[in-house]
Design a protein around this motif. Structure first.
Motif, PDB file in Angstrom:
ATOM      1  N   LEU B 394      41.641  50.124  44.125  1.00 25.04           N
ATOM      2  CA  LEU B 394      41.101  49.559  42.883  1.00 25.04           C
ATOM      3  C   LEU B 394      41.895  48.339  42.427  1.00 25.04           C
ATOM      4  O   LEU B 394      41.339  47.327  42.013  1.00 25.04           O
ATOM      5  N   ARG B 395      43.205  48.436  42.532  1.00 23.01           N
ATOM      6  CA  ARG B 395      44.043  47.314  42.082  1.00 23.01           C
ATOM      7  C   ARG B 395      43.862  46.109  42.987  1.00 23.01           C
ATOM      8  O   ARG B 395      43.912  44.970  42.530  1.00 23.01           O
ATOM      9  N   SER B 396      43.624  46.365  44.272  1.00 23.51           N
ATOM     10  CA  SER B 396      43.445  45.246  45.203  1.00 23.51           C
ATOM     11  C   SER B 396      42.163  44.484  44.898  1.00 23.51           C
ATOM     12  O   SER B 396      41.925  43.413  45.434  1.00 23.51           O
ATOM     13  N   LEU B 399      41.639  45.278  39.373  1.00 27.99           N
ATOM     14  CA  LEU B 399      41.760  46.132  38.195  1.00 27.99           C
ATOM     15  C   LEU B 399      43.229  46.322  37.853  1.00 27.99           C
ATOM     16  O   LEU B 399      44.022  46.702  38.710  1.00 27.99           O
TER      17      LEU B 399
END
Ligand code: ATP
Ligand code: MG
Lengths: 249, 442
Positions: B394-396, B399
């Motif tokens: 998700l962070r990639s 987010l």
């Protein structure tokens, strides 16, 4: 666009990248080939900021900024995109919700306005069918119950929507059938632009028939050991990596 | 039989005993209700507040936790009713019964305007009028001593009695709102009695909310009779103020082919205990008993279920999801009893928890007591942190970490929330959960 100098990175006690140098100018497509375990995925993770890895030496500059100083979320917002070798399944988070959250998070980080619901729907409806992503796959949890090939296509859909500056494709061709390979390559090629660079990790020449690289690099034991034109990929297909086993050891 | 060597009473127990005496002396002393109060007082005098030495209270020691017992509040006036408004979540399309600081607000309640076939009476009115609903009070209480329930009975008086006539499909949900807006700590003891007639259908929503920083005590008990073939959806939203103590009890009886679909969200209070006593009285009934608990800081939140399959063919599904941050402590105790006659019982219980901090603690105690031979019962419990590879994925995509965490927590809880059939209520739950998560992330 991307300038990697003497990059050393490890996971736990294990040093995987051992002094890697790589420069990708704006608009160029570079391919990396190399034997299993040589550190290709590790490089892609280190560039996208996966927390498990520790960079012990070297530098990465991205559009002039220190990429390693940013966390994973900030790197994405700055324009780095990794198409995973093994995309992750996230049950309970609908693909649509995820796509929209990602777009808006990046816009917010760049100080832009959020995309409106109608604009978002219009955009997804325009892009998803070309990649063979059905309405049902958009409603389902992220990658949940997707076939291997569908997961890869979903990666390219994300890339298409997010319009990154640097696209890192980690074995996006693996698991794709012949038709899907064309669909995906077409999607990738559509994103080629003088302002966008790509790093394509692959084991097979056939992907590079579709996505023709400017430069091909050979990675071995955590370093780039040779670079050349597209013909280098053909040569590797013939002779394998045996020649690199000695000199890089 | 255990020998009951009671330690000396704590100051709080002394105070409660005195308050019980005073209350019993002033309440009208007629008949069955007066007897129930006196019996509860006697039980309290001999057992006191449950401590960790009592098995069911091992993880939630009220003797240690309860230091004093504030007085009950006077009946609310217009000012109090207005103050209550921010503590009453809007439930779409519902008719409302309002309690303010533990006392029924007649002006704030829609007694006359509930759905056709649904009757609500103030509990004291029902008692005074000798309404049959009043006879149901304590009809379902467990045989084992339950401290908070004893207090609820000892101070019995405030409450509401609801009847849904046989065959009626109530058009609107009934929202029973408990608000504690006061800036002075009070104790509230309230009781809801619900009798749902044969083949009837109704949706009930209970909400609990109050002012942060005020150490009030909210003690509420529900007695719910689901008649043969009747369907009850019950959604409970516990968002008490952060210094409050919350005690909730549900006593439930299911008739033949009756169906209950319960969802209990617990995300408020300093200390909470929700006790469910469910009893299958008619064959082939179904109970879905699910919930979500969110706790942070030093919050303590306990859910304890006793599901008693007394007759054949019952089906129960229990699913509780717990999210714990900081130093929070979660407890899930679930017991499924299958009596000898309860052949073909199908009971599944699951407790899953997500620990967002190394210091958070979850205690699970599942139990099966099976006396019939042809049954299918099982239980399970899991605990873990957020999945790191999901977080990175998700962070990639850009987010921020907190937002990525939030999506994953919502997904985790969503697996329980999705069982709530009413879309408005599902949305309401999702909104309340998001509110909690956003507050935590801020
Ligand atoms: N979590 C880990 N702990 C220890 N070693 C690891 C870990 N992850 C990867 N490695 C090691 O790092 C090395 C490089 O792995 P990486 O996945 O980067 O290779 P790769 O070049 O992408 O290989 P492939 O072509 O098979 O995808 C391998 O030897 C691998 O075993
Ligand atoms: Mg790899």
């Amino acid at each position: 666009m991307l300038e990697i100098r003497n990059l050393h990175a490890r996971i736990g006690e294990n040093e995987i990248l051992k002094g890697l140098d790589l420069t990708i100018p704006d608009g160029e497509v570079h391919a990396i080939m190399g034997p299993n375990g040589s550190g290709k995925s590790t490089l892609s993770y280190v560039l996208s900021g996966k927390p498990d890895y520790e960079v012990t030496d070297g530098s990465v500059s991205f559009d002039g900024a220190d990429l390693l100083a940013l966390d994973a979320s900030a790197r994405a917002a700055a324009g780095v995109f990794l198409a995973f070798q093994y995309p992750i399944e996230i049950p309970g988070v609908a693909n649509m919700t995820f796509l929209r959250a990602a777009m808006n998070a990046q816009r917010k980080a760049r100080g832009e306005e959020e995309i409106s619901t109608p604009d978002f729907l219009k955009l997804v409806r325009a892009k998803a069918p070309d990649l063979g992503i059905s309405q049902d796959m958009l409603r389902r949890g992220v990658n949940v119950g997707f076939s291997g090939g569908e997961k890869k296509r979903n990666e390219i859909l994300q890339m298409t929507l997010l319009e990154p500056k640097l696209c890192i494709l980690d074995e996006t061709d693996s698991g794709l059938d012949i038709d899907a390979l064309k669909v995906v390559s077409h999607g990738v090629n559509a994103l080629r632009s003088p302002k966008r660079s790509m790093l394509v990790i692959t084991h097979y020449q056939r992907l590079l028939d579709h996505i023709v690289p400017d430069v091909v690099h050979v990675m071995h034991k955590g370093r780039i050991v040779r670079s050349g034109g597209p013909e280098l990929a053909l040569e590797l297909e013939e002779s394998g990596y045996a020649a690199y086993a000695q000199d890089a050891a | 039989m255990t020998i009951n060597v009671r330690p000396a009473r704590t100051a709080a127990e002394e105070a409660i005993a005195a308050a019980l005496e005073a209350s019993i002396a002033t309440e009208a002393g007629q008949g069955r209700i007066a007897e129930l109060r006196r019996a509860a007082r006697d039980a309290f005098l001999s057992h006191g507040l449950p401590s960790r030495r009592v098995e069911e209270w091992k993880y939630t020691d009220l003797r240690a936790a309860i230091r004093d017992v504030p007085n009950r509040a006077p009946a609310p006036g217009t000012v109090e009713d207005l103050e209550a408004a921010p503590f009453v979540p809007a439930v779409p399309n519902a008719g409302r019964i309002l309690f303010v600081n533990g006392v029924l607000s007649r002006a704030g309640s829609d007694f006359a305007a509930l759905s056709e076939g649904v009757t609500a009476l103030p509990l004291d009115t029902a008692i005074a009028a000798g309404d049959p609903l009043a006879d149901r009070i304590n009809a379902l209480s467990p045989s084992r001593y339950d401290g908070p329930l004893a207090l609820n009975t000892g101070f019995l008086g405030e409450g509401v009695a609801l009847r849904v006539d046989a065959g009626v499909k109530a058009a609107r949900p009934v929202h029973i709102a408990h608000a504690f807006p006061g800036s002075e700590a009070v104790s509230g003891f309230t009781r809801t009695v619900v009798v749902v007639g044969e083949g009837a259908e109704v949706t009930l929503v209970e909400t609990f909310a109050g002012r942060d920083g005020v150490a009030y005590q909210s003690n509420h008990a529900v007695e719910l009779v689901v008649g043969d073939g009747a369907v009850v959806n019950l959604v409970r939203i516990q968002e008490e103020g952060d210094a409050a103590f919350h005690f909730g009890t549900l006593m439930l009886e299911l008739g033949r082919e009756a169906k209950l679909n319960l969802f209990a969200l617990a995300q408020g209070s300093a200390l909470a205990r929700y006790n469910v006593y469910g009893r299958f009285e008619g064959t082939s009934a179904h109970a879905g008993i699910r919930g979500a608990t969110l706790a942070r800081g030093r919050q303590h939140s306990d859910t304890t279920l006793v599901i008693d399959h007394a007759v054949a063919g019952g089906e129960s599904r229990e699913l509780f999801k717990t999210v714990l941050a900081d130093d929070a402590h979660g407890v899930f105790q679930g017991k499924i009893v299958v009596r000898r006659a309860a052949q073909k019982t199908d009971g599944r219980m699951m407790s899953q928890s997500l620990l967002l901090s190394d210091r958070a603690e979850m205690d699970n105690k599942p139990e099966l007591e099976i006396f019939a031979d042809d049954v299918q019962c099982g239980h399970g419990a899991t605990a873990g942190a957020l999945d790191r590879s999901m977080l990175f994925y998700l962070r990639s995509r850009g987010l921020p970490e907190k937002e990525a965490e939030m999506l994953l927590i919502q997904a985790f809880l969503g697996e329980a929330v999705e069982y709530v059939e009413n879309a408005d209520l599902r949305d309401l739950l999702i909104e309340r959960i998001s509110g909690w998560l956003e507050k935590r992330a801020a």
